[in-house]
Design an enzyme around this catalytic site. Structure first.
Site, PDB file in Angstrom:
ATOM      1  N   TYR A 272       9.235   9.701  -4.936  1.00  0.00           N
ATOM      2  CA  TYR A 272       9.559   9.205  -6.277  1.00  0.00           C
ATOM      3  C   TYR A 272       9.145  10.175  -7.382  1.00  0.00           C
ATOM      4  CZ  TYR A 272       9.678   5.051  -3.332  1.00  0.00           C
ATOM      5  OH  TYR A 272       9.918   4.167  -2.303  1.00  0.00           O
ATOM      6  N   TYR A 400      12.857  -5.641  -3.322  1.00  0.00           N
ATOM      7  CA  TYR A 400      12.781  -4.272  -2.793  1.00  0.00           C
ATOM      8  C   TYR A 400      12.548  -4.378  -1.292  1.00  0.00           C
ATOM      9  CZ  TYR A 400      11.118   0.345  -1.547  1.00  0.00           C
ATOM     10  OH  TYR A 400      10.974   1.557  -0.929  1.00  0.00           O
ATOM     11  N   ASP A 501      11.215 -10.549   4.790  1.00  0.00           N
ATOM     12  CA  ASP A 501      10.606  -9.215   4.777  1.00  0.00           C
ATOM     13  C   ASP A 501       9.120  -9.388   4.467  1.00  0.00           C
ATOM     14  OD1 ASP A 501       9.659  -6.704   4.216  1.00  0.00           O
ATOM     15  OD2 ASP A 501      11.283  -6.144   2.857  1.00  0.00           O
ATOM     16  N   LYS A 530       3.632  -1.778   7.555  1.00  0.00           N
ATOM     17  CA  LYS A 530       2.505  -1.420   6.692  1.00  0.00           C
ATOM     18  C   LYS A 530       1.156  -1.681   7.347  1.00  0.00           C
ATOM     19  CE  LYS A 530       4.580  -1.379   2.073  1.00  0.00           C
ATOM     20  NZ  LYS A 530       4.466   0.060   1.849  1.00  0.00           N
TER      21      LYS A 530
END
Length: 681
Positions: A272, A400, A501, A530
Site C-alpha cells: 500500500y 474488505y 470471513d 492471520k
C-alpha cells in the site's frame, strides 16, 4: 572510490580472535584495492626489541597479514593485563576521551583510507575506575563488528555484548565467529558450534557475516588469503554500492544498517505504498512478547500484533518449539496424494473449535486465497445443483476480504482500495453497510434493506459473504450481532450460502472464539487465517459444511484448487500449538481485561474535537477521526514520542495488540492514541 572510513572490531572477551579478524579485513581491503590502515587503540603485554622500543604483538599480526598496509598501536603497555591495571603499574592514566581523540587524529593522517580499529579485551574491560572500552567506542561512533569465539558460552556473552552496544547507540554491522584455538572435534563441541551461529543470529537479529577457522601458521600467505576471502562479505556490507571485490564471485552479503534501508527504499516495494516515493520504514531486528526491537536499539510496544496475527505475542516458546521440532522431521511435502500428521491434527482441532456444521477443511497459504477458495466453493456448489444462474455474490458496503481478484470483487467498490480494477473484477451485488452499531439498541432497518437487495437478486446469488460483526480494513466498523443473525436466516430463506470471513476476527479477537458466536449462528463456509499460527508462519483455511462438500463432489466433481504450499507441515505444526494454547482458555480473561481497559482508557478521546467516534470490542480499540490522518507523520510521532507501533489508515487510529500485552504497555498505547488524535486535529 568512496572511502569506507572505519570499523570498530570488538570482541565478547579477551582472546576472542579480534586480531585475526582485524588482520583479515586489512588483507581483504588491500586485495580489493582499498587503502586500509589498522589501529590498535591499546596494546598490553608489549616487549622491548633490541633497541629498547616496545613492540605491539597484535601489530605484528597485522603486518604478517598485509605487509603493504600501514598499522600501528597507539598506547603501548608492558604488563600483560587489563588496560587499567597495566597503565596503573606504569603510573599512567587512560581515558575514553583521550583514546578516542588519539584514534581520530591518526585517522586524519591518511584521509579517505578505511580504518580498522581494534580495542583491547571485551567491551567492558576497564580503562580506569569509571570507564571501559565501550566508552571509547561510543565516543568514536564507528560501526562495530562483533567477534565471537565459537565455543560453549558464546551465546550468553554475544547477546550481552549486543545489548551493551545497542544501549550506547553503536550500530552493529553483524558478527563473525572465530576459532582462536584449535577446534575440538568431539560430537558435543561440533553440535554447540553449529547451534551458536543460528541462536545468536535469531536472538540478536544480526547476520553472521563470516566464520574464521583457527590459523595455525600466521606466517603462511595462503592462510591469510583464505582469511581475506572470508572477510570480504564484511566489506561488502559496509560499502555495497562502491566496493567491487575481486576476491570471490559469491552473491552479495548482508547489508549494514544504512545500506539496508537505502536498498529497501530503492528496490523493495512495500504494501500500500508508492515504489517511487514510499512511506518511511524502520529496520526491525528482533521481537519478544508484545515488543519489536529496531536496529537503533529502540524497543516499540506493538499495537498491531503484526496485522492482527501475533495474538500470543512474539517468540512464544511453545510455538517455536513446535516449529523447530517439525523442521527437523519434515519442513515440507506436497499435499497432492500425500498427507501428514500436523495437517490431520490441525484439521481435528479446527473442526472441534469451529461452529457446528462445518465438516471439511481446505488448507491454503493466505487469507485472500482462503476467500478465493470460498468463492469457488460457492460457485461450484450452485453449478453442481444445476443452479447455473446463481453466479454472483452478495455482500455489504464497507467490507474488505483481501487483495486477490476474487476477493477484491467483494470489497467495497467505492470506498475500498480496488476501484482501479473495477473494469476487470467480477461484478458482484452490494447492499448498504449495516449502520446498526454493535453497542447500540438494535435497529432492524439495515437488515430490511439487505432483504430487499437479496429478494431482488436471489436468482443470481450463489452466496452472501460478510465479515461477522467487525468490518476490519474497510473501516473498523462494528455492527450489531442481530443483523448477522437475520442475514443468516435470509440466506436459508432465499436459498443461498453464507460465507463468513473470520480471518481478522477469528481466534478470540472480538471476545468470542469466532465473531459469529455473537449472533449464535453457523455459516456454510468459513475463512480463517492471520492468527491461526500465532503470527509465526503464513497459513489459512477454508472450512465448509458436509452439504457444500458433498454438493461440489457429487457426480465425480472436484474442487479445482491446489496451492503448492498447501498444508505446509511447519505451518500446520505451529498452528496446532497455537490452537492448543487457545484451548487452555487464558485468552478469554486476557481479552476481557483488555476490553475493559480500552473502554476506560479511550473514553477521554470522545472529547477531542477531531474524533468522530470511539469503538471498542474485545481486543480492538478504534478512534474514528473526522478527517483522514497523515499516516507517515502520525506513525513517526508514535515511534519517536511514545515508543509504540501503531499504523493508522484512512480516518482510523486503532490498535489490535497481542493478547499477552501488559497493563502498562497497553496504557502507553492508549496515551499515544489520545495525543495522536489531538495532534491529528
Amino acid at each position: 572510490m568512496r572511502a569506507l572510513w572505519g570499523l570498530s572490531v570488538v570482541g565478547i572477551d579477551t582472546d576472542a580472535g579480534k586480531t585475526v579478524v582485524a588482520a583479515s579485513l586489512l588483507r581483504a581491503a588491500h586485495c580489493a584495492g582499498i587503502q586500509a590502515v589498522a589501529l590498535k587503540a591499546v596494546q598490553t603485554g608489549c616487549a622491548e626489541d633490541t633497541k629498547g622500543r616496545l613492540c605491539a604483538p597484535d601489530v605484528a599480526v597485522y603486518r604478517q597479514s598485509c605487509p603493504e598496509a600501514e598499522s600501528r598501536a597507539l598506547v603501548l603497555l608492558k604488563d600483560a593485563s587489563s588496560p587499567h591495571l597495566a597503565a596503573r603499574l606504569e603510573g599512567r592514566n587512560l581515558s575514553a576521551a583521550a583514546l578516542a581523540e588519539d584514534v581520530r587524529e591518526n585517522m586524519e593522517r591518511v584521509p579517505g583510507a578505511f580504518y580498522v580499529v581494534e580495542g583491547a579485551g571485551g567491551l567492558l574491560v576497564p580503562l580506569n575506575a569509571e570507564e571501559t572500552m565501550l566508552d571509547m567506542f561510543a565516543r568514536l561512533g564507528l560501526p562495530a563488528l562483533l567477534v565471537v569465539p565459537n565455543r560453549l558460552g558464546a551465546v550468553n556473552h554475544a547477546l550481552l555484548s549486543v545489548q551493551a552496544l545497542r544501549a550506547r547507540d553503536i550500530p552493529i554491522v553483524g558478527f563473525v565467529l572465530s576459532s582462536p584455538v584449535p577446534v575440538d572435534g568431539s560430537e558435543s563441541a561440533v553440535r554447540i558450534r553449529a547451534d551458536n551461529r543460528a541462536v545468536i543470529s535469531e536472538m540478536s537479529g544480526l547476520a553472521c557475516l563470516a566464520e574464521f577457522p583457527f590459523i595455525a601458521d600466521l606466517n603462511c600467505s595462503k592462510s591469510w588469503e583464505r582469511a581475506a576471502d572470508l572477510a570480504a562479505p564484511v566489506l561488502k556490507v559496509l560499502a555495497p554500492d562502491s566496493v567491487s571485490l575481486s576476491l570471490s564471485q559469491d552473491p552479495p552479503g548482508p547489508l549494514g544498517p544504512d545500506a539496508l534501508l537505502r536498498f529497501d527504499r530503492e528496490h523493495i516495494w512495500h504494501p500500500y505504498t508508492s515504489a517511487l516515493n514510499p512511506l518511511q520504514v524502520r529496520e526491525a531486528v528482533a521481537t519478544q512478547g508484545a515488543r519489536i526491537a529496531l536496529r537503533n536499539g529502540v524497543s516499540l510496544i506493538d499495537g498491531m500484533a503484526s496485522w492482527w496475527c501475533a495474538i500470543h505475542g512474539y517468540n512464544h516458546p511453545r510455538l517455536l518449539e513446535a516449529l523447530h521440532a517439525q523442521a527437523k522431521r519434515m519442513p515440507h511435502v506436497m499435499f497432492g496424494g500425500l498427507t501428514h500428521a500436523p495437517a490431520v491434527s490441525l484439521g481435528q482441532r479446527l473442526l472441534h473449535m469451529a461452529p457446528s456444521g462445518l465438516e471439511r477443511v481446505f488448507f491454503v497459504d493466505s487469507g485472500s486465497v482462503a476467500v478465493e477458495v470460498a468463492i469457488k466453493m460457492a460457485l461450484q456448489y450452485q453449478h453442481a445443483r444445476g443452479k447455473l444462474n446463481k453466479s454472483k455474490l452478495l455482500t455489504v458496503r464497507g467490507g474488505y476480504h483481501g487483495d486477490t481478484l476474487g476477493a477484491m470483487s467483494v470489497c467495497d467498490p467505492i470506498t475500498g482500495m480496488h476501484t482501479l480494477f473495477a473494469g476487470v473484477l467480477a461484478e458482484q451485488i452490494f447492499a448498504p453497510r449495516p449502520d446498526c452499531a454493535f453497542a447500540a439498541p438494535y435497529d432492524p432497518a439495515p437488515a430490511e434493506h439487505f432483504e430487499v437487495a437479496l429478494a431482488r437478486e436471489a436468482h443470481k446469488v450463489a452466496a452472501v459473504i460478510l465479515e461477522p460483526v467487525v468490518q476490519g480494513a474497510g473501516g473498523m466498523w462494528m455492527y450489531h450481532p442481530e443483523y448477522l443473525r437475520r442475514v443468516s436466516a435470509l440466506c436459508r430463506e432465499y436459498d443461498c450460502l453464507l460465507i463468513l470471513d473470520e480471518i481478522a476476527t477469528g481466534f478470540g479477537r472480538t471476545g468470542k472464539l469466532f465473531a459469529c458466536e455473537w449472533a449464535g449462528i453457523s455459516p456454510d463456509i468459513m475463512c480463517v487465517g492471520k492468527a491461526l499460527t500465532g503470527g509465526v508462519l503464513t497459513l489459512a483455511a477454508t472450512l465448509c459444511s458436509g452439504e457444500v462438500a458433498g454438493g461440489i463432489c457429487s457426480d465425480g466433481g472436484v474442487l479445482m484448487h491446489g496451492p503448492t504450499f498447501m498444508a505446509n507441515p511447519l505451518a500446520c505444526a505451529v498452528a496446532g500449538a497455537s490452537l492448543d494454547i487457545l484451548a487452555e482458555d487464558s485468552w478469554r480473561k486476557q481479552v476481557k481485561g483488555m476490553e475493559a481497559a480500552l473502554m476506560e482508557g479511550l473514553a477521554p478521546c470522545r472529547a477531542l474535537p477531531g474524533v468522530a467516534d470511539v469503538r471498542v470490542l474485545g481486543a480492538i480499540g478504534v478512534l474514528e477521526m473526522r478527517r483522514p490522518v497523515d499516516v507517515e507523520t502520525l506513525q513517526d510521532f508514535f515511534v519517536r514520542k511514545h515508543g509504540v507501533w501503531i499504523r493508522p489508515f484512512g480516518r482510523n487510529i486503532y490498535i489490535m495488540p497481542p493478547y499477552v500485552i501488559g497493563k502498562e504497555d497497553l496504557a502507553r498505547l492508549m496515551r499515544a492514541m489520545y495525543e495522536g488524535a489531538a495532534r491529528a486535529h
